[in-house]
Write an enzyme that holds these catalytic residues in place. Structure first.
Site, PDB file in Angstrom:
ATOM      1  N   HIS A  64       0.857  -1.136  -0.178  1.00  0.00           N
ATOM      2  CA  HIS A  64      -0.134  -0.042   0.112  1.00  0.00           C
ATOM      3  C   HIS A  64       0.958   1.183  -0.087  1.00  0.00           C
ATOM      4  CE1 HIS A  64      -3.089   2.895   1.271  1.00  0.00           C
ATOM      5  NE2 HIS A  64      -3.738   2.445   0.772  1.00  0.00           N
ATOM      6  N   GLU A  86      -3.820   2.233  -7.295  1.00  0.00           N
ATOM      7  CA  GLU A  86      -4.278   3.366  -6.617  1.00  0.00           C
ATOM      8  C   GLU A  86      -3.243   4.334  -6.921  1.00  0.00           C
ATOM      9  OE1 GLU A  86      -6.412   1.895  -2.809  1.00  0.00           O
ATOM     10  OE2 GLU A  86      -4.222   1.717  -2.326  1.00  0.00           O
TER      11      GLU A  86
HETATM   12  C1  PEP Z   1      -6.799   3.394   0.691  1.00  0.00           C
HETATM   13  O1  PEP Z   1      -6.127   3.810   1.495  1.00  0.00           O
HETATM   14  O2  PEP Z   1      -6.449   2.209  -0.336  1.00  0.00           O
HETATM   15  C2  PEP Z   1      -7.893   4.059  -0.182  1.00  0.00           C
HETATM   16  C3  PEP Z   1      -8.445   3.887  -1.339  1.00  0.00           C
HETATM   17  O3  PEP Z   1      -8.361   4.800   0.811  1.00  0.00           O
HETATM   18  P1  PEP Z   1      -9.775   6.014   0.542  1.00  0.00           P
HETATM   19  O4  PEP Z   1     -10.849   5.019  -0.189  1.00  0.00           O
HETATM   20  O5  PEP Z   1     -10.135   6.567   1.824  1.00  0.00           O
HETATM   21  O6  PEP Z   1      -9.196   7.038  -0.466  1.00  0.00           O
END
Ligand code: PEP
Length: 254
Positions: free
Chosen positions: A98, A168
């Site tokens: 992450h 992400e």
């Molecule tokens: C995450 O931390 O993986 C995430 C997607 O957080 P958020 O949905 O709060 O942006």
């Protein structure tokens, strides 16, 4: 190939403060999961609440994940947790790499080692990748490709069925808005091409790709349908039981 089941993974991060609140979130989430037909749901609470997911009375298939693991299965690494231990208590999914862990110094090499250990122990690895800056010139594409290749360097072709990629974009995590679904689609195509170059098209096409970054029940349908992803990695909305339940309902109906 039959279409893949959708996958929604909740990353609780360091929340909530009490076991009582964790129980409430699990109870509400299980209630929502009970009526789903096409969607797998994984809750990744802090380690200390793992048992609450497993021991909750409802037999609803809410799967248990965790947010990290150590690079070695066992040994003298004070404070860490090995993959075989997680597997032994009933964990089936592990989030690896992450961006919040990468920001603490986790390297692609460690991500690769952790992914190997998770798969070796019989669990599923959710490997997080994503660019820090999305510039108009596309300067992030080569580094992202390298990040993916390096992070997956210890995952063999025969293990890809235990692999999920969570794309992400770092700037979209914890933000006000998610990435534009049309751009998610471009990135999904790019990631599929990188996977296909590594594993071949057949194996690569079996890997589920998630989007993560400010997803909520309102934007989830468009991100999935227009973005071409197989599901979502969800932070804040996953510890908001009413919003998360609504998200599961709308995603399952797609
Ligand atoms: C995450 O931390 O993986 C995430 C997607 O957080 P958020 O949905 O709060 O942006």
């Amino acid at each position: 190939m039959p279409s893949k089941r959708k996958l929604i993974v909740g990353n609780w991060k360091v929340n909530p403060d009490s076991a009582a609140e964790a129980k409430r979130i699990i109870k509400e989430t299980k209630k929502a999961v009970a009526s789903l037909k096409r969607t797998d749901v994984v809750a990744c609470p802090p380690y200390v609440y793992s048992n609450l997911v497993l021991s909750a009375k409802s037999k609803t298939p809410l799967e248990l994940g965790v947010q990290n693991v150590w690079t070695e299965p066992r040994g003298s690494f004070t404070g860490e947790i090995g993959a075989p231990m997680l597997r032994d208590i009933g964990v089936s999914w592990v989030i690896i790499g992450h961006s919040e862990r990468r920001a603490m110094g986790e390297t692609d090499e460690q991500v690769a080692k952790k992914s190997f250990e998770v798969i070796e122990a019989g669990m599923n690895a959710i490997v997080c990748v994503g660019e820090k800056v999305h510039d108009a010139q596309g300067a992030y594409l080569d580094p992202l490709k390298e990040q993916i290749r390096n992070s997956l360097s210890k995952i063999s072709k025969k293990s890809v069925k235990q692999l999920v990629i969570a794309y992400e974009p770092v700037w979209a995590i914890g933000a006000k808005d998610a990435m534009d679904p049309a751009v998610v689609q471009e990135m999904t195509i790019f990631i599929k091409k990188v996977l296909s170059d590594i594993y071949g098209q057949d194996e690569a096409s079996s890997v589920r790709i998630l989007y993560g970054g400010s997803a909520n029940f309102r934007n989830a349908p468009e991100i999935i349908t227009k973005g071409g992803v197989d599901g979502l990695l969800v932070g804040r909305e996953s510890v908001n039981p009413s919003g998360f339940a609504e998200m599961l309902k709308v995603v399952d109906a797609l």
